[in-house]
Design a protein around this motif. Structure first.
Motif, PDB file in Angstrom:
ATOM      1  N   PHE A 180     -14.397 -28.524  -2.026  1.00 40.27           N
ATOM      2  CA  PHE A 180     -13.188 -29.347  -1.922  1.00 40.27           C
ATOM      3  C   PHE A 180     -13.321 -30.610  -2.761  1.00 40.27           C
ATOM      4  O   PHE A 180     -12.417 -30.971  -3.532  1.00 40.27           O
ATOM      5  CB  PHE A 180     -12.953 -29.703  -0.453  1.00 40.27           C
ATOM      6  N   ILE A 181     -14.471 -31.291  -2.641  1.00 36.72           N
ATOM      7  CA  ILE A 181     -14.680 -32.536  -3.384  1.00 36.72           C
ATOM      8  C   ILE A 181     -14.702 -32.273  -4.887  1.00 36.72           C
ATOM      9  O   ILE A 181     -14.087 -32.995  -5.679  1.00 36.72           O
ATOM     10  CB  ILE A 181     -15.993 -33.212  -2.947  1.00 36.72           C
ATOM     11  N   ALA A 182     -15.431 -31.215  -5.290  1.00 36.65           N
ATOM     12  CA  ALA A 182     -15.519 -30.900  -6.713  1.00 36.65           C
ATOM     13  C   ALA A 182     -14.148 -30.557  -7.285  1.00 36.65           C
ATOM     14  O   ALA A 182     -13.835 -30.901  -8.431  1.00 36.65           O
ATOM     15  CB  ALA A 182     -16.491 -29.741  -6.922  1.00 36.65           C
ATOM     16  N   GLY A 183     -13.330 -29.875  -6.474  1.00 39.24           N
ATOM     17  CA  GLY A 183     -11.983 -29.561  -6.940  1.00 39.24           C
ATOM     18  C   GLY A 183     -11.157 -30.816  -7.150  1.00 39.24           C
ATOM     19  O   GLY A 183     -10.423 -30.932  -8.144  1.00 39.24           O
ATOM     20  N   LYS A 184     -11.287 -31.770  -6.230  1.00 32.80           N
ATOM     21  CA  LYS A 184     -10.549 -33.027  -6.372  1.00 32.80           C
ATOM     22  C   LYS A 184     -11.008 -33.808  -7.590  1.00 32.80           C
ATOM     23  O   LYS A 184     -10.211 -34.476  -8.255  1.00 32.80           O
ATOM     24  CB  LYS A 184     -10.739 -33.876  -5.104  1.00 32.80           C
ATOM     25  N   LEU A 189     -10.011 -34.136 -14.492  1.00 33.90           N
ATOM     26  CA  LEU A 189     -10.748 -33.952 -15.738  1.00 33.90           C
ATOM     27  C   LEU A 189     -10.206 -32.763 -16.531  1.00 33.90           C
ATOM     28  O   LEU A 189     -10.163 -32.799 -17.766  1.00 33.90           O
ATOM     29  CB  LEU A 189     -12.240 -33.756 -15.442  1.00 33.90           C
ATOM     30  N   LYS A 190      -9.792 -31.704 -15.815  1.00 33.27           N
ATOM     31  CA  LYS A 190      -9.194 -30.553 -16.504  1.00 33.27           C
ATOM     32  C   LYS A 190      -7.892 -30.949 -17.190  1.00 33.27           C
ATOM     33  O   LYS A 190      -7.621 -30.529 -18.320  1.00 33.27           O
ATOM     34  CB  LYS A 190      -8.956 -29.419 -15.499  1.00 33.27           C
ATOM     35  N   ILE A 191      -7.088 -31.763 -16.484  1.00 28.37           N
ATOM     36  CA  ILE A 191      -5.839 -32.236 -17.090  1.00 28.37           C
ATOM     37  C   ILE A 191      -6.145 -33.073 -18.328  1.00 28.37           C
ATOM     38  O   ILE A 191      -5.492 -32.940 -19.373  1.00 28.37           O
ATOM     39  CB  ILE A 191      -5.034 -33.058 -16.059  1.00 28.37           C
ATOM     40  N   LEU A 192      -7.152 -33.929 -18.204  1.00 25.41           N
ATOM     41  CA  LEU A 192      -7.535 -34.775 -19.336  1.00 25.41           C
ATOM     42  C   LEU A 192      -8.064 -33.950 -20.501  1.00 25.41           C
ATOM     43  O   LEU A 192      -7.748 -34.226 -21.669  1.00 25.41           O
ATOM     44  CB  LEU A 192      -8.590 -35.785 -18.876  1.00 25.41           C
ATOM     45  N   MET A 193      -8.853 -32.934 -20.207  1.00 21.81           N
ATOM     46  CA  MET A 193      -9.396 -32.071 -21.267  1.00 21.81           C
ATOM     47  C   MET A 193      -8.285 -31.335 -22.004  1.00 21.81           C
ATOM     48  O   MET A 193      -8.367 -31.137 -23.224  1.00 21.81           O
ATOM     49  CB  MET A 193     -10.376 -31.063 -20.666  1.00 21.81           C
ATOM     50  N   THR A 194      -7.252 -30.940 -21.279  1.00 23.99           N
ATOM     51  CA  THR A 194      -6.117 -30.276 -21.934  1.00 23.99           C
ATOM     52  C   THR A 194      -5.478 -31.196 -22.965  1.00 23.99           C
ATOM     53  O   THR A 194      -5.174 -30.784 -24.093  1.00 23.99           O
ATOM     54  CB  THR A 194      -5.077 -29.852 -20.882  1.00 23.99           C
ATOM     55  N   GLY A 195      -5.282 -32.464 -22.575  1.00 24.61           N
ATOM     56  CA  GLY A 195      -4.709 -33.424 -23.507  1.00 24.61           C
ATOM     57  C   GLY A 195      -5.617 -33.685 -24.700  1.00 24.61           C
ATOM     58  O   GLY A 195      -5.155 -33.806 -25.842  1.00 24.61           O
ATOM     59  N   ILE A 196      -6.927 -33.775 -24.455  1.00 26.75           N
ATOM     60  CA  ILE A 196      -7.879 -34.025 -25.546  1.00 26.75           C
ATOM     61  C   ILE A 196      -7.875 -32.859 -26.534  1.00 26.75           C
ATOM     62  O   ILE A 196      -7.922 -33.057 -27.754  1.00 26.75           O
ATOM     63  CB  ILE A 196      -9.285 -34.255 -24.964  1.00 26.75           C
ATOM     64  N   LYS A 197      -7.824 -31.634 -26.015  1.00 24.81           N
ATOM     65  CA  LYS A 197      -7.804 -30.466 -26.898  1.00 24.81           C
ATOM     66  C   LYS A 197      -6.529 -30.433 -27.737  1.00 24.81           C
ATOM     67  O   LYS A 197      -6.560 -30.009 -28.897  1.00 24.81           O
ATOM     68  CB  LYS A 197      -7.931 -29.189 -26.066  1.00 24.81           C
ATOM     69  N   LYS A 204       0.867 -32.774 -31.031  1.00 23.71           N
ATOM     70  CA  LYS A 204       1.330 -34.021 -30.444  1.00 23.71           C
ATOM     71  C   LYS A 204       1.027 -33.990 -28.952  1.00 23.71           C
ATOM     72  O   LYS A 204       1.532 -33.151 -28.220  1.00 23.71           O
ATOM     73  CB  LYS A 204       2.835 -34.187 -30.666  1.00 23.71           C
ATOM     74  N   ALA A 205       0.155 -34.901 -28.526  1.00 19.63           N
ATOM     75  CA  ALA A 205      -0.283 -34.890 -27.128  1.00 19.63           C
ATOM     76  C   ALA A 205       0.811 -35.418 -26.218  1.00 19.63           C
ATOM     77  O   ALA A 205       1.438 -36.449 -26.488  1.00 19.63           O
ATOM     78  CB  ALA A 205      -1.541 -35.744 -26.970  1.00 19.63           C
ATOM     79  N   LYS A 206       1.066 -34.673 -25.148  1.00 15.73           N
ATOM     80  CA  LYS A 206       2.020 -35.126 -24.152  1.00 15.73           C
ATOM     81  C   LYS A 206       1.307 -36.045 -23.170  1.00 15.73           C
ATOM     82  O   LYS A 206       0.105 -35.929 -22.950  1.00 15.73           O
ATOM     83  CB  LYS A 206       2.619 -33.928 -23.416  1.00 15.73           C
ATOM     84  N   GLU A 207       2.071 -36.941 -22.580  1.00 14.35           N
ATOM     85  CA  GLU A 207       1.478 -37.829 -21.595  1.00 14.35           C
ATOM     86  C   GLU A 207       1.042 -37.023 -20.377  1.00 14.35           C
ATOM     87  O   GLU A 207       1.765 -36.172 -19.892  1.00 14.35           O
ATOM     88  CB  GLU A 207       2.473 -38.908 -21.179  1.00 14.35           C
ATOM     89  N   ILE A 208      -0.159 -37.303 -19.909  1.00 12.89           N
ATOM     90  CA  ILE A 208      -0.685 -36.605 -18.746  1.00 12.89           C
ATOM     91  C   ILE A 208      -0.373 -37.406 -17.489  1.00 12.89           C
ATOM     92  O   ILE A 208      -0.215 -38.626 -17.534  1.00 12.89           O
ATOM     93  CB  ILE A 208      -2.203 -36.372 -18.866  1.00 12.89           C
ATOM     94  N   SER A 209      -0.278 -36.694 -16.371  1.00 11.78           N
ATOM     95  CA  SER A 209       0.016 -37.330 -15.090  1.00 11.78           C
ATOM     96  C   SER A 209      -1.092 -36.979 -14.104  1.00 11.78           C
ATOM     97  O   SER A 209      -1.306 -35.813 -13.788  1.00 11.78           O
ATOM     98  CB  SER A 209       1.372 -36.853 -14.554  1.00 11.78           C
ATOM     99  N   ILE A 210      -1.830 -37.992 -13.677  1.00  6.02           N
ATOM    100  CA  ILE A 210      -2.918 -37.812 -12.720  1.00  6.02           C
ATOM    101  C   ILE A 210      -2.519 -38.506 -11.425  1.00  6.02           C
ATOM    102  O   ILE A 210      -2.290 -39.724 -11.394  1.00  6.02           O
ATOM    103  CB  ILE A 210      -4.234 -38.393 -13.264  1.00  6.02           C
ATOM    104  N   GLY A 214      -7.479 -44.875  -8.299  1.00  5.80           N
ATOM    105  CA  GLY A 214      -8.757 -45.417  -8.710  1.00  5.80           C
ATOM    106  C   GLY A 214      -9.055 -45.162 -10.170  1.00  5.80           C
ATOM    107  O   GLY A 214      -8.191 -45.223 -11.048  1.00  5.80           O
ATOM    108  N   GLU A 215     -10.345 -44.852 -10.450  1.00  6.49           N
ATOM    109  CA  GLU A 215     -10.805 -44.730 -11.824  1.00  6.49           C
ATOM    110  C   GLU A 215     -10.130 -43.585 -12.575  1.00  6.49           C
ATOM    111  O   GLU A 215      -9.864 -43.706 -13.777  1.00  6.49           O
ATOM    112  CB  GLU A 215     -12.330 -44.523 -11.864  1.00  6.49           C
ATOM    113  N   PHE A 216      -9.831 -42.470 -11.885  1.00 10.78           N
ATOM    114  CA  PHE A 216      -9.191 -41.340 -12.568  1.00 10.78           C
ATOM    115  C   PHE A 216      -7.772 -41.705 -13.022  1.00 10.78           C
ATOM    116  O   PHE A 216      -7.352 -41.321 -14.111  1.00 10.78           O
ATOM    117  CB  PHE A 216      -9.157 -40.117 -11.654  1.00 10.78           C
ATOM    118  N   TYR A 217      -7.065 -42.455 -12.194  1.00  7.13           N
ATOM    119  CA  TYR A 217      -5.730 -42.885 -12.595  1.00  7.13           C
ATOM    120  C   TYR A 217      -5.817 -43.815 -13.801  1.00  7.13           C
ATOM    121  O   TYR A 217      -5.037 -43.686 -14.756  1.00  7.13           O
ATOM    122  CB  TYR A 217      -5.051 -43.594 -11.432  1.00  7.13           C
ATOM    123  N   GLU A 218      -6.776 -44.752 -13.769  1.00  5.67           N
ATOM    124  CA  GLU A 218      -6.954 -45.665 -14.899  1.00  5.67           C
ATOM    125  C   GLU A 218      -7.363 -44.897 -16.157  1.00  5.67           C
ATOM    126  O   GLU A 218      -6.932 -45.232 -17.268  1.00  5.67           O
ATOM    127  CB  GLU A 218      -8.005 -46.714 -14.557  1.00  5.67           C
TER     128      GLU A 218
END
Length: 458
Positions: A180-184, A189-197, A204-210, A214-218
């Motif tokens: 559960f924790i690892a999934g959270k 990070l998976k969303i971020l990796m999609t944008g980086i790729k 053209k990278a679309k804005e990601i929504s997390i 905390g730190e992940f939102y920042e």
């Protein structure tokens, strides 16, 4: 190995290490506790045995029948000692220790286990207490200690088994919980990796929504900001390439057309034609030089010849050189004429180019009977230079782009009048190379003020 699996393994290892450390700690504590109990029990037992045996010898004058009375747990005589010894013998069996009595000749004359009677007792290890009667030694009481008794070993084994089972259950719980924790953790990070790729592939990278806080939102907001800046830089790069190509195309086309006409004999290479070609070459050379200086300034590698320069004298010389343009357009060119000297640590050539550009632009955009005013004065830890003019001002939608490369707000002007559109960009780069900054304020139908703020260098 993916982050999710790493986290699961890390959780399980931590739980197992905690279980092992608890097992080692508890085992050592159990041994210490049992040993403390046995030591206390032994001390009390030895004290009681010492008193009884000394009293027995004092009453009987010998050790006769001491084995049956005090060291045998099955004694059944009626003097009361048998019942006491059976209780004490039970305690001895619980501790798995043997109590022995050694006479003055070093022979074992009594033994709670009944196996060493008649043997030598001088070399026996264990706690020893001398039996003193009327001030004389009559024998030695020896407590022979065995290894840990079965009860303690069984308890330790049971504790280790319990810890092992609980550790395995805890590891299983940790594995489920870590999923559960690892999934959270891995989802943002998976969303971020999609944008980086997407950026890495040139899309053209679309804005990601997390949704996480905390730190992940920042991190997501920082990525979106980076993506916007990259997109803007890419647009600037494309615009720059297109603008440079456009600016180079016109003089090159003129040069090519005139030279081909000369080769074909259509026109004669007269002095006037050669001067026109030379002007186009100068235009190309100026454009290349301006681009080079702008690139160096933006990269922070622009060479500066810093020297103490009288800033008021510098402004006066510039205004004197541009006075003809003001007179031609019937504009009042006003500047501070201060007799005192004020030296700034600047590159005179670069700063002259900046002020000439600002004053020249002000004169070109000021209507007849208008005014251009240059002021300069020190403030706190900086020196302020302002170039103000009256006129129509700069439209609000133009102000954000006024320092952009190749930006020309008046597209109706001729190519000879408009220049390359790099003047204000270069001025901004030169001022920033000095550690300062330049700003612009404008109000429609009132005028414009350019402000240069330079740090005071020692």
């Amino acid at each position: 190995m993916k982050l999710q699996m790493k986290l699961i393994i890390a959780f399980i290892i931590i739980v197992l290490l905690m279980g092992i450390s608890q097992s080692v700690f508890l085992q050592s504590r159990i041994r210490a506790t049992f040993q403390d109990y046995l030591d206390q029990h032994t001390y009390n037992f030895m004290v009681r045995m010492e008193l009884m045996l000394e009293q027995y010898y004092e009453e009987t004058g010998s050790w006769k029948n001491v084995q049956q009375l005090y060291f045998s747990s099955d004694s059944s005589n009626g003097n009361g000692h048998g019942m006491m010894m059976r209780g004490m013998g039970m305690n001895m069996s619980m501790s798995s220790d043997d109590i022995l009595l050694v006479d003055l000749n070093g022979l074992v004359i009594a033994d709670s286990s009944g196996t060493r009677i008649g043997s030598a007792g001088k070399d026996l290890s264990g706690k020893k207490v001398d039996l003193i009667v009327n001030g004389e030694k009559k024998g030695t009481l020896v407590l022979y200690q065995h290894k840990l008794k079965d009860l303690e070993i069984e308890f330790i084994h049971s504790s280790n088994t319990t810890i092992l089972i609980s550790g395995l259950l805890a590891a299983l719980t940790a594995a489920i919980f870590s999923l559960f924790i690892a999934g959270k953790i891995s989802k943002p990070l998976k969303i971020l990796m999609t944008g980086i790729k997407q950026i890495a592939s040139g899309e053209k990278a679309k804005e990601i929504s997390i949704s996480a806080t905390g730190e992940f939102y920042e991190l997501g907001e920082a990525f979106n900001d980076m993506a916007r800046k990259l997109e803007r830089n890419e647009e600037i790069r494309r615009t720059l390439v297109a603008d440079v190509a456009h600016e180079l195309r016109t003089p090159l086309s003129i040069l090519q057309g005139k030279l081909e006409s000369i080769q074909e004999g259509v026109i004669n290479p007269s002095e006037e034609i050669i001067l026109e070609l030379t002007d186009e070459v100068y235009r190309l050379n100026r454009l290349v030089r301006d681009l080079q200086q702008l690139s160096l300034a933006e990269a922070g590698k622009l060479p500066l010849n810093i020297q103490p320069i009288d800033i008021y004298l510098l402004i006066e010389r510039i205004c004197n050189h541009l006075q003809w343009l003001a007179d031609e357009k019937e504009i009042v060119l006003q500047y501070d004429k201060i007799p005192t000297e004020y030296f700034l640590q600047i590159d005179a050539d670069r700063m002259t180019q900046v002020i000439v550009n600002l004053v020249g632009n002000a004169l070109r955009h000021t209507p007849p009977q208008g005014m251009v005013e240059i002021s300069a004065q020190p403030r706190a830890n900086s020196f302020i230079i302002q170039v103000a003019n009256t006129g129509q001002g700069i439209p609000e939608d133009v102000l954000p782009h006024i320092f952009d490369r190749f930006y020309k707000r008046d597209t109706s002007r001729t190519r000879d009048e408009s220049g390359t559109g790099l003047g204000l960009s270069i001025a901004k780069g030169f001022v920033e190379a000095h550690g300062g900054f330049i700003t612009v304020e404008s109000e429609t139908n009132k005028g414009t003020i350019f402000t240069i703020k330079l740090p005071l260098l020692n």
